[in-house]
Each structure stands twice: as C-alpha cells, then as structure tokens.
Design a protein around this motif. Structure first.
Motif, PDB file in Angstrom:
ATOM      1  N   VAL A   1      48.934  30.641  38.240  1.00 48.92           N
ATOM      2  CA  VAL A   1      49.565  29.618  36.863  1.00 48.92           C
ATOM      3  C   VAL A   1      48.102  28.834  37.254  1.00 48.92           C
ATOM      4  CG1 VAL A   1      50.696  27.766  37.875  1.00 48.92           C
ATOM      5  CG2 VAL A   1      51.048  28.996  35.166  1.00 48.92           C
ATOM      6  N   LYS A   2      47.226  28.407  37.554  1.00 46.49           N
ATOM      7  CA  LYS A   2      46.228  27.015  37.320  1.00 46.49           C
ATOM      8  C   LYS A   2      45.337  27.717  36.859  1.00 46.49           C
ATOM      9  CE  LYS A   2      47.118  25.434  41.129  1.00 46.49           C
ATOM     10  NZ  LYS A   2      47.254  24.731  43.011  1.00 46.49           N
ATOM     11  N   GLN A   3      44.737  28.731  37.544  1.00 45.01           N
ATOM     12  CA  GLN A   3      43.697  29.545  36.829  1.00 45.01           C
ATOM     13  C   GLN A   3      43.014  29.910  35.458  1.00 45.01           C
ATOM     14  OE1 GLN A   3      41.287  27.911  39.182  1.00 45.01           O
ATOM     15  NE2 GLN A   3      42.581  27.622  40.304  1.00 45.01           N
ATOM     16  N   PRO A   4      42.255  29.981  35.105  1.00 40.57           N
ATOM     17  CA  PRO A   4      42.020  30.795  34.181  1.00 40.57           C
ATOM     18  C   PRO A   4      41.803  32.294  34.658  1.00 40.57           C
ATOM     19  CG  PRO A   4      40.445  28.688  34.085  1.00 40.57           C
ATOM     20  CD  PRO A   4      41.059  28.565  35.540  1.00 40.57           C
ATOM     21  N   VAL A   5      42.050  32.925  33.563  1.00 38.17           N
ATOM     22  CA  VAL A   5      41.935  34.880  33.950  1.00 38.17           C
ATOM     23  C   VAL A   5      41.130  35.458  33.338  1.00 38.17           C
ATOM     24  CG1 VAL A   5      43.985  35.479  34.023  1.00 38.17           C
ATOM     25  CG2 VAL A   5      43.242  36.364  35.296  1.00 38.17           C
ATOM     26  N   SER A   6      40.946  36.205  33.245  1.00 41.27           N
ATOM     27  CA  SER A   6      40.694  37.259  31.755  1.00 41.27           C
ATOM     28  C   SER A   6      41.451  38.406  31.168  1.00 41.27           C
ATOM     29  CB  SER A   6      39.053  38.022  32.377  1.00 41.27           C
ATOM     30  OG  SER A   6      39.099  38.887  33.192  1.00 41.27           O
ATOM     31  N   HIS A   7      41.750  38.851  30.456  1.00 36.03           N
ATOM     32  CA  HIS A   7      42.197  40.032  30.384  1.00 36.03           C
ATOM     33  C   HIS A   7      42.080  41.414  31.441  1.00 36.03           C
ATOM     34  CE1 HIS A   7      43.306  38.667  26.106  1.00 36.03           C
ATOM     35  NE2 HIS A   7      44.397  38.705  26.309  1.00 36.03           N
ATOM     36  N   THR A   8      40.740  41.420  31.966  1.00 31.58           N
ATOM     37  CA  THR A   8      39.408  42.860  32.427  1.00 31.58           C
ATOM     38  C   THR A   8      40.373  42.315  34.008  1.00 31.58           C
ATOM     39  OG1 THR A   8      38.403  43.023  31.443  1.00 31.58           O
ATOM     40  CG2 THR A   8      37.949  43.371  33.612  1.00 31.58           C
ATOM     41  N   ARG A   9      40.674  40.969  34.061  1.00 31.35           N
ATOM     42  CA  ARG A   9      40.917  40.623  35.862  1.00 31.35           C
ATOM     43  C   ARG A   9      42.158  41.194  35.913  1.00 31.35           C
ATOM     44  NH1 ARG A   9      40.256  40.430  40.811  1.00 31.35           N
ATOM     45  NH2 ARG A   9      41.067  38.012  41.924  1.00 31.35           N
ATOM     46  N   LEU A  10      43.545  40.793  35.036  1.00 28.35           N
ATOM     47  CA  LEU A  10      44.499  40.871  35.110  1.00 28.35           C
ATOM     48  C   LEU A  10      44.643  42.068  35.290  1.00 28.35           C
ATOM     49  CD1 LEU A  10      45.851  37.983  31.504  1.00 28.35           C
ATOM     50  CD2 LEU A  10      46.679  38.469  34.773  1.00 28.35           C
ATOM     51  N   ALA A  11      43.868  43.220  34.044  1.00 27.12           N
ATOM     52  CA  ALA A  11      44.516  45.129  34.509  1.00 27.12           C
ATOM     53  C   ALA A  11      44.062  45.265  35.372  1.00 27.12           C
ATOM     54  CB  ALA A  11      44.014  45.389  33.329  1.00 27.12           C
ATOM     55  N   ASN A  12      42.772  44.862  36.426  1.00 24.90           N
ATOM     56  CA  ASN A  12      42.572  45.095  37.632  1.00 24.90           C
ATOM     57  C   ASN A  12      43.466  44.708  39.472  1.00 24.90           C
ATOM     58  OD1 ASN A  12      39.857  46.131  36.529  1.00 24.90           O
ATOM     59  ND2 ASN A  12      39.163  44.426  36.668  1.00 24.90           N
ATOM     60  N   LEU A  13      44.119  43.410  38.655  1.00 27.36           N
ATOM     61  CA  LEU A  13      45.614  43.203  40.012  1.00 27.36           C
ATOM     62  C   LEU A  13      46.405  44.099  39.282  1.00 27.36           C
ATOM     63  CD1 LEU A  13      44.876  39.045  39.314  1.00 27.36           C
ATOM     64  CD2 LEU A  13      44.585  40.434  41.346  1.00 27.36           C
ATOM     65  N   VAL A  14      47.126  44.363  38.418  1.00 28.71           N
ATOM     66  CA  VAL A  14      48.119  45.244  37.651  1.00 28.71           C
ATOM     67  C   VAL A  14      47.447  46.426  38.656  1.00 28.71           C
ATOM     68  CG1 VAL A  14      48.994  46.060  36.538  1.00 28.71           C
ATOM     69  CG2 VAL A  14      49.213  44.001  36.345  1.00 28.71           C
ATOM     70  N   SER A  15      47.036  46.973  38.016  1.00 29.07           N
ATOM     71  CA  SER A  15      46.815  48.307  39.161  1.00 29.07           C
ATOM     72  C   SER A  15      45.574  48.294  40.500  1.00 29.07           C
ATOM     73  CB  SER A  15      44.560  48.813  38.254  1.00 29.07           C
ATOM     74  OG  SER A  15      45.164  48.818  36.162  1.00 29.07           O
ATOM     75  N   SER A  16      45.309  47.370  40.686  1.00 29.77           N
ATOM     76  CA  SER A  16      45.427  47.174  42.775  1.00 29.77           C
ATOM     77  C   SER A  16      46.355  47.579  43.249  1.00 29.77           C
ATOM     78  CB  SER A  16      44.720  46.243  42.911  1.00 29.77           C
ATOM     79  OG  SER A  16      45.721  44.836  42.314  1.00 29.77           O
ATOM     80  N   VAL A  17      47.371  48.197  42.901  1.00 30.56           N
ATOM     81  CA  VAL A  17      48.127  48.315  43.808  1.00 30.56           C
ATOM     82  C   VAL A  17      48.815  49.892  43.230  1.00 30.56           C
ATOM     83  CG1 VAL A  17      49.821  45.905  43.905  1.00 30.56           C
ATOM     84  CG2 VAL A  17      50.215  46.748  41.821  1.00 30.56           C
ATOM     85  N   GLY A  18      48.578  49.906  42.505  1.00 27.23           N
ATOM     86  CA  GLY A  18      48.694  51.886  42.271  1.00 27.23           C
ATOM     87  C   GLY A  18      49.589  51.524  40.426  1.00 27.23           C
ATOM     88  N   ILE A  19      49.892  51.127  39.905  1.00 31.41           N
ATOM     89  CA  ILE A  19      49.790  51.283  38.716  1.00 31.41           C
ATOM     90  C   ILE A  19      48.683  50.588  37.414  1.00 31.41           C
ATOM     91  CG2 ILE A  19      51.627  49.718  37.462  1.00 31.41           C
ATOM     92  CD1 ILE A  19      53.222  49.031  39.135  1.00 31.41           C
ATOM     93  N   LYS A  20      48.278  51.956  37.408  1.00 37.77           N
ATOM     94  CA  LYS A  20      47.181  51.506  35.909  1.00 37.77           C
ATOM     95  C   LYS A  20      47.694  51.284  35.225  1.00 37.77           C
ATOM     96  CE  LYS A  20      44.493  53.701  39.402  1.00 37.77           C
ATOM     97  NZ  LYS A  20      43.240  52.906  39.563  1.00 37.77           N
TER      98      LYS A  20
END
Length: 417
Positions: A243-262
């Motif tokens: 919540v305290k850190q700036p984040v991009s849409h691409t970064r969020l997509a990678n974070l979600v996809s990293s646990v196997g949920i593409k």
C-alpha cells in the motif's frame, strides 16, 4: 412486479424511518435539492437518508410524503427499469400528496438514471444512494443532466467516530484530560477503521471480514461478471501488502501471475477500475511524472483502515500512511499526489503548497534524516507554505538552517485539526 408489493414496501418503510436512532453527520442539504450519494457499503449512506427524512419531518412535512425504498429488498430483486413507474402509481393509490423520494442502492436496477432524470424533470425532490462510483461517471452525469448534486460518503472521520461514541472534543481538548481519552480511542479507530456499525461492536474483525466478502462477491465478482475471481482476490491482497509503494499495472500482472494465476495487464487495468468503482480503493498519482505517464505508476490506498488491516499483520506503518491518505483524499480528491523523482515525499497538495511525510516514529536517526531531507529538497524545487511529518505519537517543531520549519504532529491530533 405487482403494484401491491410496492404499496406494502412504502407503508412498511414509513413506519420505521421516522424513529430510527442516529448520530447526525455534518452534511448540509440544499433546500429542494436532488442528491446522489455514493460510497462503499455500510459507510452510512442510508443513515444520511434517514437523517434527511427526520429533518424534513421536523420542518413540518408529513410522513405520508415520504417514499423510502431500498432496492436491496429481496422483493425487488427481479424489478426492471420498465417497472419504475409502478412506484408512482402505488404512491398515488395511497396518498393525495406530492411525494419526496428516497431510493437506496438504486444501482441494482439497470437504467435507473433515466427514471431519476424524469423525476427531476417533473420537479420531484429525490435522494439516491449507491455503492458504485460509476454512478458519478460522466456518462451518467450526462443522462442526469445536471439535475442532481453528487456527494461521496465515507466511513466516519475520527471526529465523527468520537462523537458517535459519546465523546465530543472541547475547544482546548489537547490541553485537558480529554487528550488521554482521545488518544486511547484512536487505537481502535486506527486498527478497525470508521464504519459506523463498528463503534460499539465487540467482534470488529469478524464484521470487517463479512463486509469485505459482500463487497468482493456482490460489488466486484457478480456485478462485473468476473470469471477469474481468484486473480481478483490475489490482486486485492497484493495491493494491501504494497500500500505504501508505487506500482505499475505490468508489475501487478507479474505479481499475480507469479503464483500460477495467469492474468494480463489489460485484465489488471479492468480489475483496478472495478475496485475503484466499488469504492474499496483509490489511487494517488506521481506529481513528478510527465502527465502522460501519471497513470502508469501509482499508489493505491484502501478507503478504510479496517478493510486494509484484515489483510496484514504487524501493519502499523502501512495503516498510518493509509489513514493519512484517506484524510487527504476526503479533503482534496484527485488534487493529492505523491512526489518521486530523485526526491521522495509521501504526499503533496500542489495547489495549497503543502507537503506531508508519514513516519511511525522519528527516533532512529536515519529515518529522521530521510523524512526531513525529502521535504527540504522538495521545498527547493516546489516552494512550500507548510511541511508536516505525521507520526503515531511524536510531536515537535523542526527548524531548519534553510529558514523553514517542519511540524511533527501525532496523527490522532492532526485528524482533529
């Protein structure tokens, strides 16, 4: 839909809205104004309607004039926009007065805005609530044709929270015994947030989990026909954790996809929009970024600390910054930014020339130096009228050799300024 059902609902609701006990909120209603109130579920929108009803009755209006309908009523779940006229017909068959309409969660009926415009055109006074920020969109505003006042409704501010609990700060409360009691009550507000239902509730975390589940499934998954609800749930958790850190849409997509949920960047953009429309989160842009790039790397905050806290453990620093963000967002909306370009400052309101750092404590020298240096450097490129460091409990003034002074203030005191 049968007209008899509408008649029954009108009469039932007249029997209870006049006497509902409530804590009045500081909202000024324009005489004969039409309103659309929007906010997250359980923020107190319905109680604003009850408050207005009781004001009108106190001014001499008859309860027979009041038409309060909650479209969360299961008897109305199959109602369509074509059947809105049944409300007018049902009322006319009961009373010979001119009604004042109060419609709760009207967004459940697709096409509601056309009916709302017709009522305004026919000079009916109408009050509407909804749990979807899309109700304030340009598209719907165009349909309503400027005939309604738009108002956001949030969970209690700290002052409202204290008032609802029977504690009204005196003029000089910070110098009296009230200071200790206010600081104590802030602990609950800090961790569990400001939903009105929670003021006197013991099982606060259970309630918060329940309301989040309803928001997630009703206002996100069902309303937006989301198939990949697991990805949406993980996105919410990732937003909470960062919540305290700036984040991009691409970064969020990678974070979600990293646990196997593409999930794609496009899907993440849609999910973020749904989360904002549900009033669960809001975003803050980087003032230092080029205008075209401001939407690509933002900070996301939760509209209430209680909803954020259910995802985190040992979350004091995140909750503190989220609380400051909420308070500033209520005051300034999208005029609040953060600053990140060789200089890191948590919040800046450029049109007011005010900047804020947020730090749980300044006891460590490295933390002190980082927060102070950020403000001083920002002041050199964007001259500031006021600079603050919001802490959990610390308070002092920091004069700087450059000639400026930084005010360090506890968050619970700052919220009551």
């Amino acid at each position: 839909m049968e007209r008899e059902i509408i008649r029954k609902i009108i009469i039932e609701n007249q029997e209870f809205v006049a006497d509902i006990p409530l804590t009045k909120r500081p909202f000024f209603f324009e005489k004969n104004g039409n309103y659309v109130f929007v906010g997250i579920r359980q923020a107190g929108k319905s109680y604003l309607l009850y408050q207005r009803i009781q004001q009108l009755l106190a001014e001499g209006h008859s309860i027979d004039e009041i038409v309060y309908i909650n479209f969360d009523d299961e008897r109305l779940r199959l109602m369509t926009a074509d059947e809105f006229d049944l409300i007018l017909q049902a009322y006319a068959s009961l009373f010979d007065k001119r009604p004042i309409f109060f419609f709760d969660e009207i967004q459940n009926i697709e096409g509601w805005e056309n009916f709302a415009r017709r009522l305004a055109n026919q000079k009916y006074t109408t009050y509407i609530t909804g749990s979807n920020a899309k109700m304030l969109s340009r598209e719907i505003a165009t349909t309503l044709g400027g005939r309604y006042w738009n108002a956001n409704v949030y969970p209690y501010s700290f002052a409202e929270y204290l008032n609802a609990g029977g504690l009204v700060p005196s003029k000089n409360w910070m110098y009296s015994k009230q200071s200790t009691e206010i600081s104590k009550r802030f602990n609950d507000y800090f961790l569990f947030g400001g939903f009105p239902e929670l003021v006197d509730m013991v099982a606060k975390r259970v309630w918060l989990n329940d309301i989040y589940s309803k928001i997630f499934f009703s206002d996100l998954v069902v309303r937006n026909k989301i198939r990949n609800e697991e990805a949406m749930g993980l996105l919410v958790r990732r937003l909470a954790e960062g919540v305290k850190q700036p984040v991009s849409h691409t970064r969020l997509a990678n974070l979600v996809s990293s646990v196997g949920i593409k999930v794609s960047k496009v899907t993440i953009i849609d999910f973020i929009r749904y989360l904002k429309e549900s009033c669960l989160i809001f975003s803050v842009e980087n003032y230092a970024a080029k205008f075209a790039d401001r939407n690509s790397n933002m900070k996301y905050y939760f509209i209430d600390n209680g909803l954020l806290s259910i995802f985190l453990t040992d979350a004091n620093t995140s909750l503190l910054e989220n609380m400051v963000a909420i308070h500033l967002f209520k005051q300034y909306g999208d005029k609040v930014y953060f600053y990140n370009q060789n200089i890191e400052v948590d919040f800046i309101i450029p049109e007011k020339d005010i900047a804020y750092q947020v730090s749980y404590s300044l006891h460590e020298e490295a933390t002190y130096q980082r927060e102070v240096d950020g403000l001083i450097k920002l002041n050199s490129v964007h001259p500031l009228k006021k600079m603050y460091i919001i802490t959990r409990d610390e308070e002092r003034m920091i004069p700087h050799e450059s000639g400026v002074t930084i005010e360090v203030i506890p968050v619970w005191k700052w919220l009551l300024y």
